[in-house]
Design an enzyme around this catalytic site. Structure first.
Site, PDB file in Angstrom:
ATOM      1  N   ASP A 184      20.923  76.306 -24.537  1.00 33.76           N
ATOM      2  CA  ASP A 184      19.467  76.451 -24.547  1.00 33.76           C
ATOM      3  C   ASP A 184      19.055  77.912 -24.464  1.00 33.76           C
ATOM      4  OD1 ASP A 184      16.737  76.089 -24.262  1.00 33.76           O
ATOM      5  OD2 ASP A 184      16.869  75.471 -22.157  1.00 33.76           O
ATOM      6  N   SER A 235      16.183  78.971 -21.651  1.00 32.87           N
ATOM      7  CA  SER A 235      16.364  78.974 -20.200  1.00 32.87           C
ATOM      8  C   SER A 235      17.617  79.778 -19.879  1.00 32.87           C
ATOM      9  CB  SER A 235      16.473  77.544 -19.659  1.00 32.87           C
ATOM     10  OG  SER A 235      17.663  76.908 -20.118  1.00 32.87           O
ATOM     11  N   ASN A 293      19.812  79.219 -16.704  1.00 36.67           N
ATOM     12  CA  ASN A 293      20.793  78.680 -15.751  1.00 36.67           C
ATOM     13  C   ASN A 293      21.791  77.735 -16.407  1.00 36.67           C
ATOM     14  OD1 ASN A 293      18.387  79.367 -13.887  1.00 36.67           O
ATOM     15  ND2 ASN A 293      20.061  78.969 -12.465  1.00 36.67           N
ATOM     16  N   TRP A 340      23.789  74.375 -15.328  1.00 33.65           N
ATOM     17  CA  TRP A 340      23.911  73.350 -14.297  1.00 33.65           C
ATOM     18  C   TRP A 340      24.468  72.069 -14.891  1.00 33.65           C
ATOM     19  CZ3 TRP A 340      21.598  68.611 -14.628  1.00 33.65           C
ATOM     20  CH2 TRP A 340      20.499  68.479 -15.482  1.00 33.65           C
ATOM     21  N   TYR A 381      11.030  70.482 -14.178  1.00 32.03           N
ATOM     22  CA  TYR A 381      10.937  69.871 -15.501  1.00 32.03           C
ATOM     23  C   TYR A 381       9.500  69.492 -15.801  1.00 32.03           C
ATOM     24  CZ  TYR A 381      15.961  69.250 -15.633  1.00 32.03           C
ATOM     25  OH  TYR A 381      17.307  69.469 -15.658  1.00 32.03           O
ATOM     26  N   ASP A 404      13.891  79.100 -29.869  1.00 33.78           N
ATOM     27  CA  ASP A 404      14.380  78.270 -28.766  1.00 33.78           C
ATOM     28  C   ASP A 404      15.211  77.093 -29.252  1.00 33.78           C
ATOM     29  OD1 ASP A 404      14.782  77.011 -26.352  1.00 33.78           O
ATOM     30  OD2 ASP A 404      12.746  76.238 -26.194  1.00 33.78           O
ATOM     31  N   THR A 427      14.373  73.349 -27.709  1.00 34.65           N
ATOM     32  CA  THR A 427      13.190  72.555 -28.046  1.00 34.65           C
ATOM     33  C   THR A 427      13.363  72.049 -29.471  1.00 34.65           C
ATOM     34  OG1 THR A 427      11.751  73.868 -26.605  1.00 34.65           O
ATOM     35  CG2 THR A 427      10.675  72.600 -28.330  1.00 34.65           C
TER      36      THR A 427
END
Length: 377
Positions: free
Chosen positions: A88, A91, A93, A95, A131, A270, A273
């Site tokens: 992505d 963003s 991070n 996880w 979110y 992006d 998305t």
């Protein structure tokens, strides 16, 4: 003094330092929920908020997107534990779910088990990622993360303890963020930043090719620009902000008429998305110009038979025109055909998501802080 990892890359002709990760174009959450007959019920519970991850409130924000479908495999720990993640660029991070998570979304996804990794350590710091339809909370930790053969040591990542219910409908287990460090929740260093600092890539860039027609063929390449994925010249566009991969957009035109972004606006490239998203008024105008009818949820439908006669849409970025044909900005599902132009609410930020990237090979250059775009081959 030359970084020894970079020297080693040179000695092996960069074969280990340009890494290509295959991405799978899997079934989307929307498709799965439609098959189960619960799409309408679910979308009312979890409204689509594509701009949610771009509201900066201190935590990194992300959105659940019913149409995301591209994911690749990474591993964490020693011995490695494998996970499907969305790469992505919106963003920062990394996880994944953990064995300490009891949420519904963790029950049908791979879960990381710290006890089974000899290289694992806790960071003793919580993480919370907001979110559009809930949140992920968990703890930060360090371990070895392997991405297509690149082993990033002491990579900080989030091990989830709770997850938003909508995640149960998505194929991917987690997220690997590729935006800039200052967006990362809890100050976590992004994976690509560690790849660069540890000398694991031959160039401080990565590139993305998204295939629209088949389940396979899409790739993200770390440290390399692959000429077989594009044709013609690469257009380089400087970043207007080093947070997201954000650039200046001059206008959106159809048949020579400016239909959106009049006077200029900001846009983000992006991969996280699925649609092209913009302010409500502009998106409604675009959908009207292409002959679409917008329903109460913001979905814009068209007659499938009309697609061959629908106009192209041109996005002018920093003085350069990028045109998307109707065959690329429309898609067909069990309910008919719809456009890929999504309602982003009142915020003036645009998202050029997968609908755009499927037409243009995208290069994300951290060395020079710009984005390269080239027509896909």
């Amino acid at each position: 003094m030359m970084n020894w990892a970079v020297l080693l890359c040179a000695l092996v002709a960069l074969s280990e330092c340009n890494v290509k990760i295959s991405l799978i174009k899997g079934k989307t959450a929307r498709e799965t929920l439609m098959e189960k007959g619960i799409w309408e019920e679910t979308r009312l519970k979890f409204p689509y908020k594509p701009m949610a991850k771009f509201y900066q409130t201190g935590d990194e924000a992300m959105t659940n997107d019913a149409d995301l479908s591209y994911y690749g495999v990474i591993s964490i720990g020693t011995p490695p534990q494998s996970f499907n993640v969305i790469f992505d660029t919106g963003s920062s991070n990394l996880w994944v779910p953990s064995v300490y998570c009891s949420s519904q979304a963790c029950q049908n996804h791979a879960k990381f088990n710290p006890a089974q990794s000899s290289t694992f350590t806790w960071a003793n710091k919580p993480v919370s990622i907001q979110y559009g339809t809930g949140s992920m909370t968990g703890r930060l930790a360090y371990d070895t993360v392997s991405v297509g053969g690149i082993s990033v040591t002491q990579q900080i990542f989030g091990a989830s303890q709770t997850e938003a219910p909508f995640m149960a409908n998505m194929v991917a287990d987690g997220i690997l963020g590729l935006a800039f460090p200052n967006l990362a929740a809890s100050g976590a260093t992004p994976v690509f930043d560690n790849m660069m600092s540890q000398g694991l890539v031959s160039q401080n860039l990565f590139s993305v090719y998204l295939s629209g027609n088949s389940a396979q063929g899409s790739v993200v390449s770390f440290g390399d620009i692959e000429s077989n994925y594009y044709t013609g010249q690469i257009t380089w566009i400087p970043l207007s902000s080093e947070t997201y991969w954000q650039i200046n957009m001059d206008s959106v035109t159809i048949n020579g008429n400016t239909v959106a972004c009049n006077g200029g606006c900001q846009a983000i490239i992006d991969t996280g998305t699925s649609q092209i998203v913009g302010p409500t008024t502009d998106i409604n105008n675009m959908n009207s110009w292409v002959g679409a009818t917008t329903d109460q949820y913001g979905d814009a439908t068209v007659n499938c038979n009309n697609i061959p006669n629908m106009p192209e849409v041109t996005f002018t970025l920093n003085g350069n025109a990028f045109t998307i044909p109707a065959s690329a900005y429309t898609s067909q599902n069990s309910n008919g055909c719809m456009t890929g132009f999504g309602n982003g609410g009142t915020q003036q930020l645009w998202i050029l998501g997968d609908v755009f990237i499927r037409q243009y090979y995208a290069i994300f250059d951290r060395q020079n802080n710009n984005v390269g775009l080239a027509q896909i081959a």
